[in-house]
Design a protein around this motif. Sequence first.
Motif, PDB file in Angstrom:
ATOM      1  N   ASP A  57      32.270  43.928  65.786  1.00 13.37           N
ATOM      2  CA  ASP A  57      33.637  44.183  66.134  1.00 13.37           C
ATOM      3  C   ASP A  57      33.941  45.761  66.225  1.00 13.37           C
ATOM      4  OD1 ASP A  57      33.596  44.896  63.302  1.00 13.37           O
ATOM      5  OD2 ASP A  57      35.345  44.137  62.582  1.00 13.37           O
ATOM      6  N   GLU A  58      32.914  46.374  66.413  1.00 19.16           N
ATOM      7  CA  GLU A  58      32.945  47.788  66.770  1.00 19.16           C
ATOM      8  C   GLU A  58      32.410  48.217  68.400  1.00 19.16           C
ATOM      9  OE1 GLU A  58      31.513  50.368  62.624  1.00 19.16           O
ATOM     10  OE2 GLU A  58      30.031  49.411  63.989  1.00 19.16           O
ATOM     11  N   ASP A  59      33.229  49.361  68.705  1.00 13.84           N
ATOM     12  CA  ASP A  59      32.405  50.034  69.845  1.00 13.84           C
ATOM     13  C   ASP A  59      31.713  50.960  69.537  1.00 13.84           C
ATOM     14  OD1 ASP A  59      33.845  52.257  68.999  1.00 13.84           O
ATOM     15  OD2 ASP A  59      35.640  51.907  70.545  1.00 13.84           O
ATOM     16  N   LEU A  60      30.981  51.319  70.284  1.00 18.94           N
ATOM     17  CA  LEU A  60      29.719  52.366  70.111  1.00 18.94           C
ATOM     18  C   LEU A  60      29.997  53.486  69.364  1.00 18.94           C
ATOM     19  CD1 LEU A  60      27.804  52.046  73.603  1.00 18.94           C
ATOM     20  CD2 LEU A  60      27.045  51.263  71.081  1.00 18.94           C
ATOM     21  N   SER A  61      31.139  54.238  69.810  1.00 20.55           N
ATOM     22  CA  SER A  61      31.652  55.753  69.190  1.00 20.55           C
ATOM     23  C   SER A  61      32.069  55.328  67.819  1.00 20.55           C
ATOM     24  CB  SER A  61      32.733  56.206  70.067  1.00 20.55           C
ATOM     25  OG  SER A  61      33.854  55.360  70.234  1.00 20.55           O
ATOM     26  N   THR A  62      32.788  54.281  67.610  1.00 17.86           N
ATOM     27  CA  THR A  62      33.396  53.812  66.282  1.00 17.86           C
ATOM     28  C   THR A  62      32.219  53.559  65.049  1.00 17.86           C
ATOM     29  OG1 THR A  62      35.244  52.756  67.292  1.00 17.86           O
ATOM     30  CG2 THR A  62      34.438  52.011  64.858  1.00 17.86           C
ATOM     31  N   SER A  63      31.031  53.157  65.636  1.00 14.11           N
ATOM     32  CA  SER A  63      29.824  52.762  64.763  1.00 14.11           C
ATOM     33  C   SER A  63      29.275  54.170  64.735  1.00 14.11           C
ATOM     34  CB  SER A  63      28.982  51.950  65.599  1.00 14.11           C
ATOM     35  OG  SER A  63      27.753  51.814  64.906  1.00 14.11           O
ATOM     36  N   GLN A  81      28.010  61.614  73.114  1.00 13.11           N
ATOM     37  CA  GLN A  81      26.907  60.609  73.489  1.00 13.11           C
ATOM     38  C   GLN A  81      25.694  61.105  74.301  1.00 13.11           C
ATOM     39  OE1 GLN A  81      26.590  56.669  76.210  1.00 13.11           O
ATOM     40  NE2 GLN A  81      28.068  56.526  74.443  1.00 13.11           N
TER      41      GLN A  81
END
Length: 252
Positions: A57-63, A81
């Motif tokens: 349930d995460e996008d990459l930056s949130t992770s 990134q």
Amino acid sequence: MVPTKNPSISVDCVVFGFDGASLKVLLVKRRYRETTPAGEVIAREDFKLPGSPIYNDEDLSTSAYRVLEELTGLKQVYLKQLQVFSDPHRIDSKSLGWLNETYGFQTRRIITIAYYSLVKLNSHMVAHTSMRKAVWQDVQSIKRLALDHKQILGVALNTLNKQLVNEPIAFELLPKRFTIRQLQGLYEAILGFEIDNRNFRKNLLGSGYLEPTEEKERNVAHKPALLYTFNRHAYEKEIRKKSTLNFVNWHD
């Protein structure tokens, strides 16, 4: 409901800090088991970059921000990134086995999206990361890392070098008030060579981006130097002037 992690996509973070003398990178310890030719199982350990499979349930930056906050305690941090590492053979079978065992996966391939971050390295930060069993290592002393993380670190260093001469990212690594000596030391630590002191000072003060404060260094063995701050507003104003196509007078 506990979120599940994606077995095929991860983020890895190259976190740089400057301690006033050398450029550091944040590393975490990896423990694994190795079987000898005689069949003996031996406990081993090495170091890797901070990272994690992403939650579904995460996008990459949130992770990536989650990984950084867990280690540094920071929520607002410089994060960029870097690159996608998608070679099907980027991780050997032993390391892939370790990942599957550690995270309870059954995957034959993991694509990682690398990020790099810049933090202000001080005693509070070192204490916080030490509590989480992470270490700050001089980048010049690193010979090898687990997985393909030495390659990822190399790409991050090249990117940092290029950005250093084109963007004011150096100030993300320094305290709010700093000396010209500290700034020059940071440039030298990242670029890997000595800089002529007089020319550096002349160009720096002539840029108009530094503002002297009324304070000087404290508790130093040498003559206390004047402290400066970075005028981000002046820098951004100058950049806008240079990057604008003067087809329209926006003040009309």
